[in-house]
Design a protein around this motif. Structure first.
Motif, mmCIF file in Angstrom:
data_model
loop_
_atom_site.group_PDB
_atom_site.id
_atom_site.type_symbol
_atom_site.label_atom_id
_atom_site.label_comp_id
_atom_site.label_asym_id
_atom_site.label_seq_id
_atom_site.Cartn_x
_atom_site.Cartn_y
_atom_site.Cartn_z
ATOM 1 N N HIS A 89 -4.057 -3.382 -6.929
ATOM 2 C CA HIS A 89 -4.561 -2.617 -8.064
ATOM 3 C C HIS A 89 -3.491 -2.556 -9.155
ATOM 4 N N ASN A 125 0.805 -1.214 0.000
ATOM 5 C CA ASN A 125 0.000 0.000 0.000
ATOM 6 C C ASN A 125 0.841 1.269 0.000
ATOM 7 N N PRO A 174 -3.384 1.455 -4.525
ATOM 8 C CA PRO A 174 -3.444 0.508 -3.407
ATOM 9 C C PRO A 174 -2.936 -0.872 -3.818
ATOM 10 N N THR A 229 0.795 3.731 1.876
ATOM 11 C CA THR A 229 1.191 4.168 3.217
ATOM 12 C C THR A 229 2.477 3.492 3.691
#
Length: 227
Positions: A150, A124, A147, A126
């Motif tokens: 994806h 991700n 994300p 983050t």
């Protein structure tokens, strides 16, 4: 055409991929770069023959085979066996480059014309800072950071780069494919027609109009596809 395809890998499959990646032994990413790209490439990759890469490759190809959006947009004829890379620490960027027009698999000697490229994100946003895929589109470039699970599909002829990762690590799958329909405009037209037919059938069922449009789609495929 730049196409974002969400949820190619579900949560359970991503967890399995993450566990496999923790076992990975990474090598210099320049091993698959062309002459020009090698001068601006600084990342790590899984060796194509490594057991971890082979397991991950099978997972990705199975997921793609079940994804109708990917098939509709790409109309894949050949997919170069997917590769896996890591950006972070001392190996953290890939400057502007264009993908080679032809990729030849070292084990099979099979040639793949690179009509389309994709990046499938495996962790991700983050988890890391930076690492955006920048795809030049004549208007300053599109920044892509998706994300986990994806995928972004984009033309292999486009100039693109990966921005430096300044924290954490960016993990992804990437490769190239040869489409059954070589010309981008024809491929995009077929994709739009396919989406419209699906919407028409969803709203109104199997009407005569839907059947006629479906016939037009397949007749265009007969005219344009090479299999």
């Amino acid at each position: 055409m730049l196409l974002h395809i969400p949820n190619v890998l579900d949560a359970a499959t991503l967890a399995h991929c993450t566990a496999l990646l923790k076992q990975a032994d990474w090598t210099d990413g320049r091993v698959t770069a062309g002459t020009q790209a090698a001068t601006v490439k600084n990342n790590r990759q899984l060796p194509e023959t490594s057991p971890v890469a082979q397991q991950l490759r099978a997972i990705v190809l199975e997921a793609l085979s079940k994804n109708p959006t990917f098939f509709s947009a790409a109309l894949p004829k050949r997919i170069y066996p997917p590769l896996f890379n890591r950006y972070g620490d001392e190996a953290n960027a890939f400057g502007n480059h264009v993908d080679n027009a032809i990729r030849t698999h070292p084990a099979t000697a099979q040639h793949v014309r690179t009509d389309l490229s994709f990046t499938l994100f495996l962790n991700n946003p983050t988890d890391y800072d930076g690492g955006e895929l920048i795809i030049e589109d004549g208007m300053g470039g599109r920044a892509v950071k998706l994300p986990a699970g994806h995928l972004i599909l984009y033309p292999s002829y486009s100039v693109h780069r990966v921005e430096p990762v300044t924290r954490g690590a960016r993990l992804a799958c990437f490769t190239w494919l040869e489409s059954m329909v070589r010309e981008p405009q024809r491929r995009e037209l077929l994709h739009e027609m396919d989406l419209s037919i699906a919407a028409l059938r969803g709203d109104h069922g199997e009407t005569d109009t839907a059947v006629r449009l479906t016939s037009c789609y397949h007749n265009l495929m007969r005219m344009w596809a090479t299999v």
